[in-house]
Design a protein around this motif. Structure first.
Motif, PDB file in Angstrom:
ATOM      1  N   SER A 173     -12.623  -8.498   0.571  1.00  0.00           N
ATOM      2  CA  SER A 173     -11.172  -8.542   0.362  1.00  0.00           C
ATOM      3  C   SER A 173     -10.684  -9.941  -0.026  1.00  0.00           C
ATOM      4  CB  SER A 173     -10.422  -8.054   1.603  1.00  0.00           C
ATOM      5  OG  SER A 173     -10.757  -8.834   2.732  1.00  0.00           O
ATOM      6  N   ARG A 186      -7.730  -7.416  -3.468  1.00  0.00           N
ATOM      7  CA  ARG A 186      -7.292  -6.038  -3.183  1.00  0.00           C
ATOM      8  C   ARG A 186      -6.369  -5.595  -4.329  1.00  0.00           C
ATOM      9  NH1 ARG A 186      -4.392  -4.643   1.471  1.00  0.00           N
ATOM     10  NH2 ARG A 186      -5.564  -2.680   1.518  1.00  0.00           N
ATOM     11  N   GLU A 240      -5.993  -3.008  -6.030  1.00  0.00           N
ATOM     12  CA  GLU A 240      -5.431  -1.660  -5.984  1.00  0.00           C
ATOM     13  C   GLU A 240      -4.112  -1.617  -5.208  1.00  0.00           C
ATOM     14  OE1 GLU A 240      -7.521  -2.326  -2.207  1.00  0.00           O
ATOM     15  OE2 GLU A 240      -8.023  -2.722  -4.308  1.00  0.00           O
ATOM     16  N   SER A 241      -3.869  -2.636  -4.354  1.00  0.00           N
ATOM     17  CA  SER A 241      -2.619  -2.708  -3.588  1.00  0.00           C
ATOM     18  C   SER A 241      -1.811  -3.944  -3.974  1.00  0.00           C
ATOM     19  CB  SER A 241      -2.922  -2.751  -2.090  1.00  0.00           C
ATOM     20  OG  SER A 241      -3.634  -3.934  -1.757  1.00  0.00           O
ATOM     21  N   ASN A 255      -2.898  -6.830  -4.093  1.00  0.00           N
ATOM     22  CA  ASN A 255      -3.346  -7.859  -3.151  1.00  0.00           C
ATOM     23  C   ASN A 255      -2.435  -7.983  -1.930  1.00  0.00           C
ATOM     24  OD1 ASN A 255      -5.679  -8.649  -4.689  1.00  0.00           O
ATOM     25  ND2 ASN A 255      -4.272  -9.659  -6.111  1.00  0.00           N
ATOM     26  N   ALA A 256      -1.956  -6.814  -1.465  1.00  0.00           N
ATOM     27  CA  ALA A 256      -1.211  -6.789  -0.206  1.00  0.00           C
ATOM     28  C   ALA A 256      -2.141  -7.251   0.908  1.00  0.00           C
ATOM     29  CB  ALA A 256      -0.696  -5.387   0.074  1.00  0.00           C
ATOM     30  N   ASN A 310      -3.489  -7.054   4.361  1.00  0.00           N
ATOM     31  CA  ASN A 310      -3.651  -6.295   5.595  1.00  0.00           C
ATOM     32  C   ASN A 310      -4.407  -7.147   6.615  1.00  0.00           C
ATOM     33  OD1 ASN A 310      -6.263  -6.264   4.629  1.00  0.00           O
ATOM     34  ND2 ASN A 310      -6.425  -4.041   4.472  1.00  0.00           N
ATOM     35  N   SER A 370       1.541  -9.046  -3.298  1.00  0.00           N
ATOM     36  CA  SER A 370       2.816  -8.368  -3.039  1.00  0.00           C
ATOM     37  C   SER A 370       3.296  -8.590  -1.614  1.00  0.00           C
ATOM     38  CB  SER A 370       2.671  -6.864  -3.315  1.00  0.00           C
ATOM     39  OG  SER A 370       1.643  -6.306  -2.513  1.00  0.00           O
ATOM     40  N   ASP A 408       0.979  -5.931   3.947  1.00  0.00           N
ATOM     41  CA  ASP A 408       0.707  -4.526   3.621  1.00  0.00           C
ATOM     42  C   ASP A 408       1.680  -3.637   4.399  1.00  0.00           C
ATOM     43  OD1 ASP A 408      -0.351  -1.946   3.318  1.00  0.00           O
ATOM     44  OD2 ASP A 408      -2.362  -2.751   3.009  1.00  0.00           O
ATOM     45  N   LYS A 438       2.391  -0.459   4.215  1.00  0.00           N
ATOM     46  CA  LYS A 438       1.861   0.824   4.675  1.00  0.00           C
ATOM     47  C   LYS A 438       1.093   0.676   5.988  1.00  0.00           C
ATOM     48  CE  LYS A 438       1.697   3.049   0.146  1.00  0.00           C
ATOM     49  NZ  LYS A 438       0.854   3.684  -0.899  1.00  0.00           N
ATOM     50  N   SER A 439       0.393  -0.460   6.146  1.00  0.00           N
ATOM     51  CA  SER A 439      -0.349  -0.665   7.394  1.00  0.00           C
ATOM     52  C   SER A 439       0.596  -0.933   8.560  1.00  0.00           C
ATOM     53  CB  SER A 439      -1.345  -1.816   7.240  1.00  0.00           C
ATOM     54  OG  SER A 439      -0.683  -3.068   7.147  1.00  0.00           O
TER      55      SER A 439
END
Length: 260
Positions: free
Chosen positions: A6, A22, A24-25, A27-28, A30, A64, A67, A69-70
């Motif tokens: 990561s 990361r 796909e996100s 680079n959020a 987590n 961004s 994360d 969502k986490s």
């Protein structure tokens, strides 16, 4: 994506490239990415073969931010303080590390992503980059030393304005505010390399020593702000406005805040 990948580190001559990986996100950040980034920076701190660190993100964005969502599955008692300790360690490392640091921003640098970018010595952004200190959008306050770094560059009055509005800025707007140091009108990597070459052909040990002196002067203030951010963030995470902000983000709608 595994913990081991990561965050990527590549060393060449006296330069280390630290890449958030990361894409796909966007680079959020987590928990796993924060833990690994903190670890990699600690390793680089004591690496005498490295004098310059480049911080960048793979893919379309620098970062961004946290994360979101986490956050929905976070165990408040178990996870919050662990995550905040990683964040604080990263911010302190970037600001105080005895190396010269460059943050290369492409795409988004938002929330925690912008806080960490601001911890760097020199920030260069692609002309199409978008920057935002947008914690307010989910009912939170800046962390990662965001208050310290924004106030240092803008002053108290402008810092509050930036934090409270949480607006998305173009690279040009950020440059005019003196929030970043350079806009790459051409190739971002080429502009970064030119800066690296200039520094490597300078008395870089003297530059690093000056950085260390200035960082030590300001270290107590940064430490204090990081603690205030940690406990302030805990309080904000317990508000109804934060829950609404998170829910609105997930549902892709405008939040309805009530000041509670």
């Amino acid at each position: 994506m595994s913990l081991a990948t990561s965050v990527l580190v590549e060393k060449k001559d006296r330069v280390a490239i630290v890449e958030l990986n990361r894409p796909e996100s966007l680079n959020a950040l987590n928990t796993e990415a924060l833990q690994l980034l903190a670890c990699k920076l600690k390793e680089l701190t004591i690496d005498d073969g490295v004098q310059i660190i480049i911080l960048k993100g793979k893919g379309k964005a620098f970062s961004s931010g946290g994360d979101i969502k986490s956050m929905l599955s976070m165990n408040e008692e178990k996870d919050f303080f662990t995550i905040m300790e990683y964040i604080n360690e990263i911010a302190l490392s970037l600001y105080c590390i005895p190396k010269l640091t460059i943050c290369a921003i492409q795409g988004a640098a938002a929330g925690l992503g912008l806080s960490l970018a601001l911890a760097s010595d020199f920030i260069v952004a692609d002309h199409e980059a978008k920057l935002a200190m947008n914690f307010i959008g989910i009912g939170l306050i800046p962390d990662g030393g965001g208050h310290f770094f924004v106030e240092r560059r803008l002053g108290e009055v402008k810092a509050k304005e930036l934090i409270w509005e949480g607006k998305v800025m173009t690279a040009q707007e950020a440059f005019e505010k003196q929030l970043i140091d350079q806009i790459a009108d051409g190739n971002l990597e080429e502009v970064v390399q030119n800066k690296i070459d200039a520094w490597l052909n300078s008395p870089i040990q003297a530059m690093i020593k000056s950085k260390k002196i200035l960082a030590e002067i300001n270290r107590p203030k940064l430490l204090k702000i990081l603690e205030l951010e940690k406990y302030g963030q805990l309080k904000m995470r317990q508000t109804k406005d934060h829950l609404e902000g998170i829910q609105a983000f997930v549902e892709k709608r405008k939040p309805k805040f009530k000041g509670m």
